[in-house]
Design an enzyme around this catalytic site. Structure first.
Site, PDB file in Angstrom:
ATOM      1  N   SER A 117       0.386   2.198  -4.149  1.00  0.00           N
ATOM      2  CA  SER A 117       1.231   1.009  -4.253  1.00  0.00           C
ATOM      3  C   SER A 117       2.526   1.318  -3.517  1.00  0.00           C
ATOM      4  O   SER A 117       3.138   2.366  -3.736  1.00  0.00           O
ATOM      5  CB  SER A 117       1.491   0.695  -5.725  1.00  0.00           C
ATOM      6  N   GLU A 118       2.932   0.433  -2.610  1.00  0.00           N
ATOM      7  CA  GLU A 118       4.033   0.777  -1.696  1.00  0.00           C
ATOM      8  C   GLU A 118       5.377   0.954  -2.390  1.00  0.00           C
ATOM      9  O   GLU A 118       6.293   1.527  -1.820  1.00  0.00           O
ATOM     10  CB  GLU A 118       4.147  -0.223  -0.543  1.00  0.00           C
ATOM     11  N   ASN A 119       5.509   0.487  -3.622  1.00  0.00           N
ATOM     12  CA  ASN A 119       6.771   0.723  -4.325  1.00  0.00           C
ATOM     13  C   ASN A 119       6.878   2.139  -4.866  1.00  0.00           C
ATOM     14  O   ASN A 119       7.907   2.506  -5.416  1.00  0.00           O
ATOM     15  CB  ASN A 119       6.975  -0.300  -5.452  1.00  0.00           C
TER      16      ASN A 119
END
Lengths: 214, 222, 214, 222
Positions: free
Chosen positions: D45-47
């Site tokens: 997840s890019e966060n």
């Protein structure tokens, strides 16, 4: 994740490879993996490492064994053999500012073409490089660096390949693990699982965990 | 007290409370021994730590904890470890208040040459080029001459480590500032005359109107 | 290191500041510090944040209170007010790819002039930017980004200002702490001392620790 | 089973053991529900996390653990957290094997437009531009048409998110590959004819000689 032994590691080695070696003055360098490279006696290597280590420590062993064709490093002063071999012409050395070397490797692992640094402007380091002016300040365009293989020294490595480095052993290890085609990690201690919040190199960067006797 | 100690003691007076400081290998490292009382300085080591402590005794030293010179060191309370990449973000990004470096040559434009003697000595620049460009203040701490030959020149003869980055020069003869007009002698070691200093300096010195005696603690002659 | 209270924090605020705000969809954003900015009612702010938060959460509160002149973010889709204000012309929004925004901020904190990224080539993002070709591949030159102030959300902060972030609260906080003139950190938990090996933002980046009632 | 499920189930068959996968918000997120048995996939997840787990129950959820859509999630054994900067090094640096994204338009050159409808909807590109450029394989998963209007075009009309980066397109009508010569239909949902698919596609489709039935598990009609 593949757990392999030293012989299996050796099977990945061949003449002409480029190898990133973590460590600073051989602290954070896996001597076990270095010794394995020495034993295979593969030649014409390009070694990317912060420094040249000492004659009998770190990448210095590879240099002494005449396996290195080209060394990319920021400092070679503590390995007198290097100066000698440079003078003889038996070793090509590309000296790069330490911060620039770190940026180049990180750029390689991050899909960037390069970065613009003020370091080296007005020195020999700028030779052959593009200069770019931003807000009246000059920067050198330093391009990304990658390698075929990285050998990583982990203080703690879990069964997934997650890595934690202790104290100043961290140095170039995390960025090198990002910038190489095949990444091998040797561990001071092999553990089951690490705390997700404190992992320094996530397992997805690690291809093989090497254990002396598996 | 030898020359190195004289210089290190004087440089130490430049340290201010809260400063982040990077000391080069050799003479500059000695500065850490003379931090003025009552102030706290954070020493950074480019191989990946802040709040570098003194050399530990044999029972305390750990092979994983070294400084940029490869020597075993300790870490003080409040310190942190990081990788080389973040370390140079600190250095290049202007987060180091002061760096103290040795040198082979410095010139009146603030140029510095200390990483290579072509054909003779090729140690490499290590972190010096980044430190020179990134630190807010650059101090050169070195012997005034090399075997009687001046090291403070009109123009550096060796390949540069950085262009126009030196702010101050500390030698056993005095303290100098690099200004737009040239090198200004602001303190002099009382055992030398202004003439002595100029005779050992290739660059034309500007003598400060309020030239002071170099503030050093003399324990004996050097 | 200076421990200050909310009123002392407010004294650092003024019209026209650029402020970096850590957080992703308001996770890792200090609502305490956001509320303090709302209370001062300073205007014409430039806010740099991954996203626009929600109307009543994170930087969304500043937008709702009409304190923001310009927003630099990668995503504003979960705050309907932003679209409305953009259409009215009462808010300038500079949309930047998330990875590029991260690189620009890190470059700002690291003394780089910029970086070369393949992201955005062939899209509107490349407009007005220099294109550089390296090994036959096109890259955009994206320049460094800095701010006057950063507000940082720490899960654990020690008395020296060292910070550890928990789970996905980390996001943009560490790089923003590097790229701003004055850095304020609010902590979920204030502790005496943190383990040197696991510190994510070393104290030298932090100027002030803010505590609600000091 | 609705359209979204049909598509998500078929896309899930593209997952291979050991893959690092990033799923976009919306339809693509559903793919995680249908990971084939016997393989292990690492969702990123890019966060800032790897090895994203399923939505936790209320007693297990933690406000500090969210995915890129802002939803509370969990982390699986072996997972790790990191900052946004490292997260996009993973994405841009080619360390993501597969990304699945929704789209407004795709064209026969592999162009994709999914971040803005000028004057109407401006959500922003978030991490999509980086994912498209950096992931080794890009899969678009979307409904074949939008209110009866084709979304697979000769040329995108909306501002692009990336140029020539799409590898495959999965819709409720079939599976397509983007090739040098155009879009090739390689699987078809048996409830449609080739003519149906072409009629709903602006780009001229190349029909695979060995066109297969779309491998989906039908539980009921959609």
């Amino acid at each position: 994740m593949k757990l392999i032994d030293i012989n299996q590691f050796k099977a990945h080695l061949s003449d002409g490879l480029s190898i990133m070696v973590g460590g600073f003055m051989a602290v954070g360098t896996s001597e076990t993996l270095i010794d394995a490279i020495v034993e295979t006696n593969v030649k014409n290597l390009t070694i990317i490492c912060n420094d040249a280590g000492y004659p009998d420590k770190g990448v210095g062993k590879l240099i002494k064994n005449k396996q290195v064709k080209r060394l990319i490093a920021s400092h070679v002063g503590l390995n007198p053999l290097v100066g000698q071999m440079m003078a003889e012409g038996s070793l090509e050395v590309i000296l790069t500012p330490q911060g620039t070397l770190a940026e180049q490797i990180r750029a390689g692992g991050s899909g960037l073409g390069g970065i613009l640094t003020p370091t080296g402007v007005g020195t020999q380091v700028e030779e052959g490089k593009q200069k770019i002016i931003i807000n009246d300040k000059e920067y050198l365009l330093e391009t990304a660096l990658k390698a075929d293989i990285a050998i990583i020294y982990g203080s703690l490595v879990d069964k997934f390949g997650n890595v934690i480095y202790n104290a100043t052993t961290r140095n170039f290890n995390p960025i090198m693990a990002m910038a190489s085609e095949k990444v091998f990690v040797w561990a001071e201690k092999y553990v089951d699982e690490l705390e997700p919040n404190y992992i320094m190199t996530p397992h997805i960067f690690v291809d093989y965990i090497v254990k002396e006797n598996n | 007290m030898n020359i190195k100690e004289v210089i290190a003691r004087r440089v130490a007076k430049e340290l201010k409370d809260g400063h982040v400081v990077n000391l080069g290998i050799g003479l500059p490292t000695l500065v850490a021994n003379y931090v003025p009382e009552g102030i706290k300085v954070h020493f950074q080591s480019e191989n990946g730590m802040i709040n570098l402590g003194p050399k530990p005794d044999l029972t305390q030293e750990h092979p994983d904890i070294i400084n940029a010179g490869g020597e075993k060191v300790s870490i003080l309370t409040g310190g942190a470890y990081f990788d080389s990449f973040l370390s140079f973000s600190i250095i290049r990004g202007g987060h180091v208040d002061l760096t103290v470096l040795g040198s082979l040559e410095v010139d009146e434009k603030g140029n510095i040459a200390n990483w290579i003697i072509p054909g003779k000595l090729v140690p490499g620049m290590g972190g010096a080029m980044d430190l020179l460009v990134g630190a807010k203040k650059v101090i050169v701490a070195m012997s005034h001459t090399n075997k009687g030959k001046p090291k403070i020149l009109k123009q550096c003869t060796l390949p540069l480590t950085a262009k126009g980055e030196v702010n101050m020069i500390f030698t056993e003869m005095g303290v100098m500032e690099v200004t737009d007009k040239g090198i200004r002698l602001i303190e002099i070691n009382p055992i030398y005359t202004v003439e002595d200093v100029q005779n050992n300096t290739e660059a034309q010195l500007i003598i400060a109107e309020d030239l002071k005696a170099m503030e050093i603690i003399y324990e004996n002659n050097c």
